[in-house]
Design an enzyme around this catalytic site. Structure first.
Site, PDB file in Angstrom:
ATOM      1  N   LYS A  87      31.169  33.433  43.687  1.00  8.73           N
ATOM      2  CA  LYS A  87      30.736  34.831  43.759  1.00  8.73           C
ATOM      3  C   LYS A  87      29.299  34.961  44.232  1.00  8.73           C
ATOM      4  O   LYS A  87      28.958  35.924  44.912  1.00  8.73           O
ATOM      5  CB  LYS A  87      30.926  35.525  42.415  1.00  8.73           C
ATOM      6  CG  LYS A  87      32.387  35.792  42.129  1.00  8.73           C
ATOM      7  CD  LYS A  87      32.610  36.818  41.066  1.00  8.73           C
ATOM      8  CE  LYS A  87      34.087  37.154  41.029  1.00  8.73           C
ATOM      9  NZ  LYS A  87      34.470  37.849  39.810  1.00  8.73           N
ATOM     10  N   LYS A 143      42.660  32.943  46.658  1.00  5.40           N
ATOM     11  CA  LYS A 143      43.328  33.769  45.644  1.00  5.40           C
ATOM     12  C   LYS A 143      43.290  35.244  46.019  1.00  5.40           C
ATOM     13  O   LYS A 143      42.336  35.701  46.641  1.00  5.40           O
ATOM     14  CB  LYS A 143      42.688  33.501  44.278  1.00  5.40           C
ATOM     15  CG  LYS A 143      41.988  34.652  43.613  1.00  5.40           C
ATOM     16  CD  LYS A 143      41.503  34.309  42.228  1.00  5.40           C
ATOM     17  CE  LYS A 143      40.442  35.331  41.800  1.00  5.40           C
ATOM     18  NZ  LYS A 143      40.959  36.632  41.410  1.00  5.40           N
ATOM     19  N   LYS A 199      40.287  41.331  44.007  1.00  2.43           N
ATOM     20  CA  LYS A 199      39.831  42.707  44.193  1.00  2.43           C
ATOM     21  C   LYS A 199      38.720  42.771  45.209  1.00  2.43           C
ATOM     22  O   LYS A 199      38.529  43.773  45.878  1.00  2.43           O
ATOM     23  CB  LYS A 199      39.230  43.227  42.886  1.00  2.43           C
ATOM     24  CG  LYS A 199      40.204  43.474  41.793  1.00  2.43           C
ATOM     25  CD  LYS A 199      39.394  43.821  40.545  1.00  2.43           C
ATOM     26  CE  LYS A 199      40.242  43.794  39.318  1.00  2.43           C
ATOM     27  NZ  LYS A 199      39.476  43.334  38.157  1.00  2.43           N
TER      28      LYS A 199
HETATM   29  P1  ATP Z   1      37.188  39.855  40.831  1.00  2.00           P
HETATM   30  O1  ATP Z   1      37.457  39.340  42.217  1.00  2.00           O
HETATM   31  O2  ATP Z   1      36.267  41.053  40.782  1.00  2.00           O
HETATM   32  O3  ATP Z   1      36.818  38.783  39.843  1.00  2.00           O
HETATM   33  P2  ATP Z   1      39.892  39.684  39.906  1.00  2.00           P
HETATM   34  O4  ATP Z   1      40.972  40.114  40.791  1.00  2.00           O
HETATM   35  O5  ATP Z   1      39.665  38.223  39.720  1.00  2.00           O
HETATM   36  O6  ATP Z   1      38.568  40.446  40.341  1.00  2.00           O
HETATM   37  P3  ATP Z   1      39.526  40.040  37.060  1.00  2.00           P
HETATM   38  O7  ATP Z   1      39.295  41.333  36.364  1.00  2.00           O
HETATM   39  O8  ATP Z   1      38.393  39.092  37.222  1.00  2.00           O
HETATM   40  O9  ATP Z   1      40.161  40.354  38.489  1.00  2.00           O
HETATM   41  O10 ATP Z   1      40.703  39.271  36.322  1.00  2.00           O
HETATM   42  C1  ATP Z   1      41.643  39.919  35.462  1.00  2.00           C
HETATM   43  C2  ATP Z   1      42.781  38.983  35.151  1.00  2.00           C
HETATM   44  O11 ATP Z   1      43.593  38.806  36.323  1.00  2.00           O
HETATM   45  C3  ATP Z   1      42.331  37.574  34.731  1.00  2.00           C
HETATM   46  O12 ATP Z   1      43.198  37.124  33.702  1.00  2.00           O
HETATM   47  C4  ATP Z   1      42.539  36.751  35.974  1.00  2.00           C
HETATM   48  O13 ATP Z   1      42.777  35.388  35.683  1.00  2.00           O
HETATM   49  C5  ATP Z   1      43.772  37.418  36.557  1.00  2.00           C
HETATM   50  N1  ATP Z   1      43.849  37.224  38.000  1.00  2.00           N
HETATM   51  C6  ATP Z   1      42.927  37.611  38.917  1.00  2.00           C
HETATM   52  N2  ATP Z   1      43.319  37.277  40.149  1.00  2.00           N
HETATM   53  C7  ATP Z   1      44.525  36.654  40.015  1.00  2.00           C
HETATM   54  C8  ATP Z   1      45.447  36.076  40.940  1.00  2.00           C
HETATM   55  N3  ATP Z   1      45.201  36.088  42.245  1.00  2.00           N
HETATM   56  N4  ATP Z   1      46.579  35.536  40.448  1.00  2.00           N
HETATM   57  C9  ATP Z   1      46.843  35.527  39.124  1.00  2.00           C
HETATM   58  N5  ATP Z   1      46.015  36.049  38.208  1.00  2.00           N
HETATM   59  C10 ATP Z   1      44.871  36.614  38.631  1.00  2.00           C
HETATM   60 MG    MG Z   2      38.014  37.537  38.535  1.00  2.55          MG
END
Ligand code: ATP
Ligand code: MG
Length: 350
Positions: free
Chosen positions: A119, A211, A214
């Site tokens: 990040k 991955k 968001k």
């Molecule tokens: P950011 O990129 O801002 O970190 P994010 O998509 O990783 O956003 P988070 O709020 O950090 O979202 O994560 C929320 C939950 O979703 C966590 O349990 C994380 O492990 C899960 N998660 C995030 N991305 C994935 C993915 N691509 N596949 C499976 N689980 C995910």
């Molecule tokens: Mg995350």
């Protein structure tokens, strides 16, 4: 070993669009755990502000995203009466406990965290201290409730290992005080991560080695929970694939990341194993498989997106759920924090 009451805790950040990875890797699994555990599900707004304002969007956006994540929890089937749903900043003990853990965690441990490296990118000098400290706050979120189980996606595995390291070091450093206060051998449990299933790591639709996230600038890389049927169909049809038909055995997915990802998504949406999907679609062309995936995704996600829209139209109702949840979470977190203060040796009001 000290016996701990079994309890589930997990959180989701109110940054940007919730996507299929968040749903399949986390929220869908939160829903399933409600039958077997007492669960606490948190919208982690204090984590959201660790990123640059341009990423989380400023005060108005933070509020609306906090309500949107709450709406996603409810729309997916989390019951805020039987379990606890709240936003992190309403329970100040998370930040208070994080301070104590800052004095437990070692720089060397945090320097190994890959999420920070990803990040912060190249401009590390300009990253916030909060972004660096993120995993310590996450340990405090979990351990403020002495949670024993944490459902998360694969990407959070390393942070959960750090949580266990912090719990273990606290238990060791204060062993005498913990025993003297009647807490036995350990005050904090060594939390078990619950990671798994075919969608523990949902990948970008544009690049099977990254991955789904968001923060990816390409909206075509992810399916958002609020995407309409046309957008879902278009994104799946455009998803990157290779020219071969699907294999009929799971082994055939090795070194085919895009194929593996789409099969994993199908399996998780349907609640079956990847092998079952391949039993049905082995040797099929991607065009056929993608059409079936569009139908399945629209059928499953459509009602959730619609319910989220209905719920977010009434922010007052969502805010009431969050404050009620915060009141209940606060009771538990205050109890933990009072014990931590006694264990550490902070004089406090009786
Ligand atoms: P950011 O990129 O801002 O970190 P994010 O998509 O990783 O956003 P988070 O709020 O950090 O979202 O994560 C929320 C939950 O979703 C966590 O349990 C994380 O492990 C899960 N998660 C995030 N991305 C994935 C993915 N691509 N596949 C499976 N689980 C995910
Ligand atoms: Mg995350």
């Amino acid at each position: 070993m000290t016996a701990f009451k079994e309890r589930v805790f997990s959180g989701v950040q109110p940054t940007g669009n919730l996507h299929l990875g968040n749903y399949l890797g986390a929220i869908k699994r939160f829903v399933a755990l409600q039958d077997s555990y007492d669960c606490i599900y948190c919208v982690v707004d204090m984590h959201a502000i660790t990123q640059p304002v341009a990423v989380w969007g400023g005060p108005k956006e933070l509020m609306s995203q906090t309500r949107e994540v709450t709406a996603a929890f409810l729309a997916a089937g989390i019951d805020p009466k039987k379990h606890v749903v709240f936003n992190q900043s309403q329970v100040p003990e998370h930040a208070e406990l994080a301070w104590v853990f800052n004095c437990i965690a070692r720089l060397g441990w945090l320097n190994r965290m890959t999420q920070f490296k990803e990040k912060a990118g190249k401009d590390r000098e300009n990253a916030s201290i909060g972004l660096y400290d993120y995993p310590v706050l996450m340990a405090a979120d979990i351990l403020a409730y002495r949670a024993t189980h944490v459902p998360v996606g694969e990407d959070q595995k390393q942070h959960l290992e750090l949580t266990r390291d912090i719990a273990q070091k606290f238990n060791n450093d204060f062993a005498g005080s913990i025993a003297a206060r009647g807490f036995g051998e350990a005050f904090f449990p060594l939390t078990e991560p619950l990671i798994g299933g075919p969608a523990a790591r949902v990948m970008s639709l544009r690049d099977g080695t990254k991955k789904m996230s968001k923060s990816d600038p390409s909206d075509n890389s992810r399916i958002n929970l609020t995407d309409d049927a046309d957008a879902v169909a278009q994104k799946i049809r455009k998803a990157k694939t290779d020219p071969e038909p699907l294999p009929s055995e799971e082994k055939g997915l090795e070194s085919r990341p895009e194929a593996d990802n789409l099969v994993g998504i199908f399996a998780a949406l349907k609640g079956v194993a990847k092998a079952d999907v391949l039993a049905d679609y082995g040797n099929a062309q991607f065009s056929t498989f993608k059409s079936a995936l569009v139908d399945l995704a629209v059928d499953t996600m459509g009602p959730i997106g619609a319910e989220m829209k209905r719920l977010t139209a009434d922010p007052g109702h969502i805010d009431a759920i969050l404050s009620e949840g915060a009141a209940r979470a606060g009771v538990l977190a205050r109890e933990t924090m009072a014990a931590v203060k006694d264990i550490v040796g902070f004089v406090r009001r009786a």
